[in-house]
Design a protein around this motif. Sequence first.
Motif, mmCIF file in Angstrom:
data_model
loop_
_atom_site.group_PDB
_atom_site.id
_atom_site.type_symbol
_atom_site.label_atom_id
_atom_site.label_comp_id
_atom_site.label_asym_id
_atom_site.label_seq_id
_atom_site.Cartn_x
_atom_site.Cartn_y
_atom_site.Cartn_z
ATOM 1 N N ASP A 15 0.923 -0.954 -0.175
ATOM 2 C CA ASP A 15 -0.231 0.129 0.546
ATOM 3 C C ASP A 15 1.041 1.684 -0.174
ATOM 4 O O ASP A 15 1.682 1.396 0.907
ATOM 5 C CB ASP A 15 -1.207 0.126 1.417
ATOM 6 N N PHE A 16 0.843 1.955 -0.892
ATOM 7 C CA PHE A 16 1.627 3.404 -1.131
ATOM 8 C C PHE A 16 1.803 3.902 0.111
ATOM 9 O O PHE A 16 2.740 5.122 -0.082
ATOM 10 C CB PHE A 16 1.215 3.921 -2.440
ATOM 11 N N CYS A 21 5.291 -0.378 4.299
ATOM 12 C CA CYS A 21 6.244 -0.597 3.122
ATOM 13 C C CYS A 21 7.142 0.512 2.860
ATOM 14 O O CYS A 21 8.098 -0.172 2.171
ATOM 15 C CB CYS A 21 4.977 -0.295 2.135
ATOM 16 N N ARG A 22 7.346 1.470 3.207
ATOM 17 C CA ARG A 22 7.887 2.621 3.055
ATOM 18 C C ARG A 22 9.533 2.287 3.678
ATOM 19 O O ARG A 22 10.383 2.262 2.882
ATOM 20 C CB ARG A 22 7.543 3.958 3.453
ATOM 21 N N GLN A 23 9.090 1.498 4.596
ATOM 22 C CA GLN A 23 10.349 1.823 5.749
ATOM 23 C C GLN A 23 11.194 0.196 5.091
ATOM 24 O O GLN A 23 11.797 0.386 5.076
ATOM 25 C CB GLN A 23 10.037 1.069 7.176
ATOM 26 N N ARG A 44 2.557 -6.328 -5.513
ATOM 27 C CA ARG A 44 0.503 -6.799 -5.386
ATOM 28 C C ARG A 44 0.181 -5.457 -4.851
ATOM 29 O O ARG A 44 0.599 -5.473 -3.855
ATOM 30 C CB ARG A 44 0.271 -8.146 -4.933
ATOM 31 N N HIS A 45 -1.031 -5.554 -5.016
ATOM 32 C CA HIS A 45 -1.628 -3.550 -4.766
ATOM 33 C C HIS A 45 -2.496 -4.787 -4.153
ATOM 34 O O HIS A 45 -2.865 -5.620 -4.012
ATOM 35 C CB HIS A 45 -2.395 -2.917 -5.897
ATOM 36 N N THR A 132 -0.439 -4.537 4.975
ATOM 37 C CA THR A 132 0.759 -4.320 4.155
ATOM 38 C C THR A 132 1.820 -4.185 5.182
ATOM 39 O O THR A 132 2.044 -3.366 6.944
ATOM 40 C CB THR A 132 0.236 -3.301 3.420
ATOM 41 N N PRO A 133 2.851 -4.348 5.052
ATOM 42 C CA PRO A 133 3.389 -5.097 3.361
ATOM 43 C C PRO A 133 3.782 -7.093 4.072
ATOM 44 O O PRO A 133 3.585 -6.711 5.264
ATOM 45 C CB PRO A 133 4.650 -4.990 2.975
#
Length: 163
Positions: A15-16, A21-23, A44-45, A132-133
Motif C-alpha cells: 500500500d503506497f 511499506c515505505r520502511q 501486488r496492490h 501491509t507489507p
Amino acid sequence: LGGEHAPVTIVEYGDFECPNCRQAAPAVKLILEHWRGRVRLVWRHFPLEGVHPHALSAALASEAAAAQGKFWEMHDVLLENQGHLKTNHLRGYARRLELDTARYEAEMEDQLYLQRVREQMDGGGKSGVRGTPTFFVNGAIQDVSFGLQALRERVAKLIDRTA
C-alpha cells in the motif's frame, strides 16, 4: 524487478500510503542488489482504503505509469512522498516522470486499472494477506512481524539451495 528467470521470487502486497511499506523498501532493494539476477520482486496492490484514503488512487497512478513503462519509478516516488498522494500530487509525479499526461489523465479519470487493482486485492485476501507489507517468497508467506531480517534469511537459504 530483478532477474526474469531468478530462482527466488518475492511477492510483496503493499500500500503506497503504508509507513511500514515505505520502511521495508530499502531492505527489499538491498536484497535485490545483494543477489542481483537471482532474486526478483513482484508488487501486488493491497491498498488499505479504510486506513489510507489516498492508497487506491496511488495504486491506480502506479498502474497508469506502468502502462507507460515507468511502474518502478512511480513506485519509488509514491513511497517517498506518502504524505502527498492527493490527485494534484499524483498528477505532478506523472509530469516529473515525463509520462504522456493526456493519457495518464484519461486513464485516471476512467479508473482504467481499477479492476486490476481489485483483482490483486482479492487474490491477496484469498492468500491470507491481512495487512501491509505482506511478503511471499517462492509462494510461501514470510512472517516479517519481527523485522525484515527474516525475509533476508529466507532468501539466503533458498539461494544456497540453488547454488
